[in-house]
Structures are given as structure tokens and as C-alpha cells.
Scaffold this motif. Structure first.
Motif, PDB file in Angstrom:
ATOM      1  N   CYS A 128       0.836  -1.210   0.000  1.00  0.00           N
ATOM      2  CA  CYS A 128       0.000   0.000   0.000  1.00  0.00           C
ATOM      3  C   CYS A 128       0.866   1.253   0.000  1.00  0.00           C
ATOM      4  O   CYS A 128       0.534   2.245  -0.667  1.00  0.00           O
ATOM      5  CB  CYS A 128      -0.945  -0.012   1.191  1.00  0.00           C
ATOM      6  SG  CYS A 128      -2.291  -1.214   1.046  1.00  0.00           S
TER       7      CYS A 128
ATOM      8  N   VAL B  83      -1.442   4.416  -1.314  1.00  0.00           N
ATOM      9  CA  VAL B  83      -2.797   4.430  -0.763  1.00  0.00           C
ATOM     10  C   VAL B  83      -2.763   4.000   0.699  1.00  0.00           C
ATOM     11  O   VAL B  83      -1.883   3.241   1.119  1.00  0.00           O
ATOM     12  CB  VAL B  83      -3.756   3.507  -1.554  1.00  0.00           C
ATOM     13  CG1 VAL B  83      -3.911   3.994  -2.980  1.00  0.00           C
ATOM     14  CG2 VAL B  83      -3.267   2.056  -1.538  1.00  0.00           C
TER      15      VAL B  83
ATOM     16  N   GLN C  82      -3.903   1.990   3.989  1.00  0.00           N
ATOM     17  CA  GLN C  82      -4.418   0.638   4.209  1.00  0.00           C
ATOM     18  C   GLN C  82      -5.879   0.672   4.652  1.00  0.00           C
ATOM     19  O   GLN C  82      -6.313   1.576   5.371  1.00  0.00           O
ATOM     20  CB  GLN C  82      -3.564  -0.080   5.257  1.00  0.00           C
ATOM     21  CG  GLN C  82      -2.176  -0.448   4.759  1.00  0.00           C
ATOM     22  CD  GLN C  82      -1.407  -1.298   5.760  1.00  0.00           C
ATOM     23  OE1 GLN C  82      -0.528  -0.806   6.439  1.00  0.00           O
ATOM     24  NE2 GLN C  82      -1.749  -2.579   5.838  1.00  0.00           N
ATOM     25  N   GLN C  83      -6.620  -0.370   4.249  1.00  0.00           N
ATOM     26  CA  GLN C  83      -8.043  -0.458   4.557  1.00  0.00           C
ATOM     27  C   GLN C  83      -8.381  -1.649   5.443  1.00  0.00           C
ATOM     28  O   GLN C  83      -9.556  -1.921   5.684  1.00  0.00           O
ATOM     29  CB  GLN C  83      -8.837  -0.555   3.252  1.00  0.00           C
ATOM     30  CG  GLN C  83      -8.746   0.676   2.380  1.00  0.00           C
ATOM     31  CD  GLN C  83      -9.423   1.868   3.032  1.00  0.00           C
ATOM     32  OE1 GLN C  83     -10.584   1.814   3.398  1.00  0.00           O
ATOM     33  NE2 GLN C  83      -8.676   2.947   3.193  1.00  0.00           N
TER      34      GLN C  83
ATOM     35  N   ASP D  92      -6.795  -5.370   2.020  1.00  0.00           N
ATOM     36  CA  ASP D  92      -5.424  -5.197   1.540  1.00  0.00           C
ATOM     37  C   ASP D  92      -4.899  -6.472   0.885  1.00  0.00           C
ATOM     38  O   ASP D  92      -4.191  -6.424  -0.124  1.00  0.00           O
ATOM     39  CB  ASP D  92      -4.510  -4.776   2.694  1.00  0.00           C
ATOM     40  CG  ASP D  92      -4.848  -3.397   3.248  1.00  0.00           C
ATOM     41  OD1 ASP D  92      -5.597  -2.660   2.578  1.00  0.00           O
ATOM     42  OD2 ASP D  92      -4.371  -3.076   4.352  1.00  0.00           O
TER      43      ASP D  92
ATOM     44  N   LEU E 121      -6.266  -6.629  -2.509  1.00  0.00           N
ATOM     45  CA  LEU E 121      -5.584  -5.671  -3.387  1.00  0.00           C
ATOM     46  C   LEU E 121      -4.273  -6.250  -3.902  1.00  0.00           C
ATOM     47  O   LEU E 121      -3.967  -6.147  -5.101  1.00  0.00           O
ATOM     48  CB  LEU E 121      -5.329  -4.368  -2.631  1.00  0.00           C
ATOM     49  CG  LEU E 121      -4.526  -3.294  -3.376  1.00  0.00           C
ATOM     50  CD1 LEU E 121      -5.204  -2.909  -4.689  1.00  0.00           C
ATOM     51  CD2 LEU E 121      -4.324  -2.068  -2.485  1.00  0.00           C
TER      52      LEU E 121
ATOM     53  N   LEU F  63      -9.733  -1.407  -5.734  1.00  0.00           N
ATOM     54  CA  LEU F  63      -9.209  -0.132  -5.233  1.00  0.00           C
ATOM     55  C   LEU F  63     -10.300   0.852  -4.810  1.00  0.00           C
ATOM     56  O   LEU F  63      -9.996   1.890  -4.227  1.00  0.00           O
ATOM     57  CB  LEU F  63      -8.336   0.531  -6.310  1.00  0.00           C
ATOM     58  CG  LEU F  63      -6.878   0.073  -6.379  1.00  0.00           C
ATOM     59  CD1 LEU F  63      -6.244   0.514  -7.682  1.00  0.00           C
ATOM     60  CD2 LEU F  63      -6.091   0.614  -5.189  1.00  0.00           C
TER      61      LEU F  63
ATOM     62  N   TYR G  80     -10.220   3.210  -1.575  1.00  0.00           N
ATOM     63  CA  TYR G  80      -8.863   3.483  -1.086  1.00  0.00           C
ATOM     64  C   TYR G  80      -8.547   4.963  -1.274  1.00  0.00           C
ATOM     65  O   TYR G  80      -8.849   5.540  -2.311  1.00  0.00           O
ATOM     66  CB  TYR G  80      -7.830   2.642  -1.829  1.00  0.00           C
ATOM     67  CG  TYR G  80      -7.640   1.262  -1.234  1.00  0.00           C
ATOM     68  CD1 TYR G  80      -6.628   1.019  -0.320  1.00  0.00           C
ATOM     69  CD2 TYR G  80      -8.475   0.202  -1.591  1.00  0.00           C
ATOM     70  CE1 TYR G  80      -6.445  -0.242   0.228  1.00  0.00           C
ATOM     71  CE2 TYR G  80      -8.314  -1.060  -1.041  1.00  0.00           C
ATOM     72  CZ  TYR G  80      -7.291  -1.273  -0.128  1.00  0.00           C
ATOM     73  OH  TYR G  80      -7.121  -2.521   0.414  1.00  0.00           O
TER      74      TYR G  80
END
Length: 465
Positions: free
Chosen positions: A347, A352, A354-355, A360, A363, A399, A402
Motif C-alpha cells: 500500500c 494508498v 491501508q483499509q 489489503d 488488493l 481499489l 482506497y
């Protein structure tokens, strides 16, 4: 933006002398017919208080190896064993290098000046103890690119051309010679511990553990870790954290080290000792760097497993000092720590925030699929899709939501994109070899550092000092 190294006064600290009696042998540097300064790391000489040295003084210390003030009076060749392509070899050690000096940087870290190509030692066997100039140029490029991409790496500190003709099987010969100095956060290898374990020098083994805990401080083990107060267990936890992060940093950088032997694994978690490295031209887990790695043991996609295997050998070397259960508990952290580091670093490089682990991980998977289908490598992927731009299909869906790490779009709006594929490396070397033209190399280093500044500081594992 990436933080620059903190300026410091020259602060020698020869801590290695506490353990040199069982870890090293005093040696003499080779005498070379010529000393011509080719590279001086102006970014890091300030960090260890050596920026005021004139080039003439620099060459006296880092070409002729006149001792630095109040530092090691004589170089030390380190002793170690190691698994080389998983075959145990007790006949190795510093064969063309030595530890020349130790000092503190502006952050208070203990740093070593270690050499490559400085002459024969008791561990040279049939080799000449020399380094080709091309090998030194390749290490400049590797360390600069890795540092820019957030990999914890040694720094190429100095390269001095030495005026000898060398014959090598893997280069057109005769070829030019050089001596290189790397600035590194220690040179204690897994192989250093393996040697002491095999020789049953258990008192020395304990002293080496204590030295590493003091020289490379890190966090304590988790609260529920068995044996969390035992020095050997503490060290294994710290090294596990560092090497899990190192493995992830290689993968996110698209870097193939090539020779991940236990004598090339630094306890500090710092990557060093670069040989037949490559960067991925396309996302291909089977891509192998070393022509002599005929089984693909150290192929790109096998690097995390190779580093974990080396970590197991470290645990075996610590067995005289600790029971199996707490050591195994430390090793079992590698997989989860590696996964966390992959998502954290991925990330970061994509720019971007982190979620969460589930998103992640998805992703990272979507990105790998995108790279395989588009037949591109990580450099092109991360530049093309920085902050989520230009994504399509599954990648765009993944994405969604993000957010950019910062509002600074300089990385891509200024057109900053660098790669280090083998064709460019050969072109840079050809300019030096054929025309003695060093400007393309200097321009490349400048461009790489500009990219690193735009990327900003990489997130590191807790175990790093």
C-alpha cells in the motif's frame, strides 16, 4: 518526502572488539598500484561525521586503508560458516573483505565500514581477494535503488579504482579492479552463530547473542510468548520480525537477490552483499537471477521461503542456549508477520492508505493478476497505478474506497519513474568500460534518489533499530 540521514559528528565506537577474539582475525589490506576515487556517498558521509574529509584523505582511508582516528587499529576478517544453496560449508569467512571501522550515526546507531575487494584473508582459499570495477558499479546501483524503494539495505559508501587487471569467468577479461566500502548496520550473519554452534563454543555463542541485543536493539517478544525473558529467544523474535519485513520488501520492490545463503543473512535485518541480482522485467515468480542457480532455489517467488528456511537454521544455532518450544514459537510468527509486511509495504508503494487485512490482501492479489495479464513488472505497475489511477476491471473494483496516502502527487505528476533492468545496467557499465564516461551513472543515481524522495519514508518492522 523521505527523511535525509541526520548529520553527526564523527563518533568512533569499536564495540566489535568485545567479541573479536572469537569472531575475527586481524588482517592487512592489499597494496594497490593505483587509487582513483570513483564514487563517494555524499548522502551518508555526513551521517557518520566524515563529510569534511578531502578526497585525498578519503582515498587514504578507503583506498589505502589508513586507520580512521581512534578506530580499529587493524582490519578484522570475520569468521563464519554457512549453508550455501542448502549445503553446509565450514570453509568460508571474509575472503575478500574485512571490517575496517565502526562509528555511530546521527540517530545513534552503530554502523560498520566493511570492504569488498580489499585483498586476501585466511578465508580466501584459492581466490585473489579482489573485486571487479563492474561488480562495484552494480552494487552502487543495487543499493541506491533498494534504498529508494524502502528496502533496509547497506549503503555503497565508497568505490576506488585500483589499477589491476582481473580475470573472471563471468566477465570479459581482463577487466578493471576496484575496492569498495559499504556502510552497514553490522556484519553479524546467521553463519556467525552457526560456526559457534558447530564448534560447541557455547560461551562465545551467548556473548554473541548479548552483543547483538545491545548493538541492534529491538522490541520485546509478545506478552504471551514462551521464554520471552531469555536472551536467545528475544533475539530470535527480533530477527524474525526483521527478516519477515526484508522478505516482503524484496517482493514489493520486484528484486531478486540471487544468493540467499545463511552467510548472507544479517542479524540486523539489513540486506547486503549483492552479487548476481536482478529486477523483474515482468511479474514472474520463477524468475531467477543467478546463472548458477539451476534449480531456481532462490527464484523471485521462493525468496520468502528461502529466508524463512535460513531463519530456521538460526534457531537451530541458538538451541544450545534455549529450549525448542520458545524458539519454535518465535519462528511461527514469520508467516503472519510477512503477510502484514506485504500489505503494509504494498500500500505504501502504491500510495494508498491501508483499509484492513482482508481488503489489503485482496488488493495485493488483484495487483499480481494485473501484472501477470499485462506482462509488466512492479516498477511499471506501481508507477502506472499510483494512488489508484488508471485502474481497470478487477483492480479498479478492488481499489474502490482506497484513499491516497498524502495530497502530494509529485511522484507521478513530475514523471518520476525509475527501473533497474539488466539492459540499462549493461548500458551504464558500457559507458564506463568503453569511454570511461561516469556521467550516466551519476545521473542515474541522482534520478533514483529523486524517486526515493518522492516516494517518501517506507514503513518498517518494529524489530528494526
Amino acid at each position: 518526502m523521505r527523511a535525509e540521514p541526520q548529520p553527526a559528528e564523527y563518533t568512533p565506537d569499536t564495540k566489535i572488539t568485545e567479541i573479536a577474539g572469537f569472531l575475527a582475525d586481524p588482517v592487512e589490506a592489499a597494496r594497490f598500484p593505483r587509487h582513483e576515487l570513483r564514487f563517494r556517498n555524499r548522502r551518508w558521509d555526513t551521517a557518520v561525521g566524515l563529510a569534511d574529509l578531502s578526497d585525498e584523505q578519503w582515498v587514504r582511508h578507503f583506498g589505502a586503508f589508513e586507520a580512521l582516528p581512534n578506530n580499529l587499529p587493524q582490519p578484522l576478517a570475520l569468521r563464519y560458516h554457512g549453508h550455501q544453496f542448502r549445503n553446509y560449508n565450514p570453509e568460508i569467512g571474509d575472503g575478500r573483505g574485512f571490517l575496517f571501522a565502526q562509528m555511530r550515526d546521527g540517530a545513534g546507531r552503530l554502523l560498520d565500514c566493511g570492504t569488498k575487494g580489499s585483498g586476501t584473508t585466511p578465508y580466501s582459499r584459492t581466490a585473489d581477494g579482489r573485486l571487479t570495477l563492474k561488480g562495484a558499479v552494480r552494487e552502487i546501483l543495487a543499493t541506491e535503488m533498494l534504498e529508494a524503494l524502502g528496502v533496509y539495505t547497506s549503503k555503497t559508501f565508497s568505490v576506488v579504482e585500483t589499477g589491476e587487471e582481473l580475470w573472471r569467468d563471468d566477465e570479459p577479461s581482463p577487466t578493471r579492479s576496484a575496492v569498495m566500502v559499504r556502510l552497514s548496520h553490522g556484519h553479524i550473519r546467521i553463519g556467525s552463530f552457526q560456526r559457534l554452534m558447530v564448534m560447541e563454543e557455547h560461551t562465545a555463542l551467548k556473548k554473541l547473542v548479548d552483543y547483538c541485543l545491545d548493538a541492534f536493539p529491538g522490541p520485546p517478544p509478545p506478552e504471551d510468548a514462551p521464554g520471552r525473558d531469555e536472551p536467545a529467544v528475544i533475539l530470535l523474535h527480533q530477527v524474525t520480525e526483521r527478516l519477515a519485513d526484508l522478505a516482503a520488501s524484496y517482493m514489493v520492490a520486484g528484486f531478486v537477490h540471487g544468493v540467499l545463503n545463511t552467510d548472507n543473512m544479517n542479524i540486523s535485518g539489513e540486506s547486503f552483499d549483492y552479487g548476481p541480482w536482478r529486477w523483474l522485467p515482468a511479474w514472474q515468480p520463477s524468475f531467477t537471477a543467478a546463472y548458477f542457480d539451476q534449480t531456481g532455489l532462490y527464484a523471485f517467488g521462493r525468496q520468502p521461503e528461502a529466508i524463512r528456511w535460513n531463519l530456521h537454521q538460526f534457531a537451530i544455532a541458538l538451541r544450545p542456549l534455549a529450549e525448542s518450544k520458545p524458539l519454535i514459537a518465535a519462528l511461527e510468527r514469520f508467516g503472519p508477520l510477512y503477510g502484514e509486511a506485504m500489505m503494509r509495504r504494498f500500500c505504501w508503494r502504491l500510495g494508498v492508505a491501508q483499509q484492513g487485512p482482508e481488503r489489503d490482501a485482496a488488493l495485493v492479489e488483484a495487483a499480481e493478476v494485473t501484472m501477470r495479464e499485462a506482462k509488466i513488472g512492479p516498477d511499471a505497475f506501481f508507477y502506472r497505478h499510483r494512488e489508484g489511477r488508471a485502474a481497470e476491471g478487477r483492480l479498479a473494483e478492488t481499489l474502490e474506497g482506497y484513499k491516497p496516502l498524502t495530497g502530494d502527487h509529485a511522484y507521478w505528476s513530475d514523471g518520476i519513474e525509475q527501473s533497474m533492468l539488466i539492459d540499462e545496467v549493461e548500458t551504464l557499465w558500457s559507458a564506463i568500460d568503453e569511454r570511461d564516461d561516469w556521467q550516466p551513472l551519476h545521473d542515474k543515481v541522482t534520478a533514483i534518489r529523486r524517486m526515493g524522495n518522492a516516494l517518501g519514508e517506507a514503513p518498517k518492522a518494529q524489530g528494526h533499530a
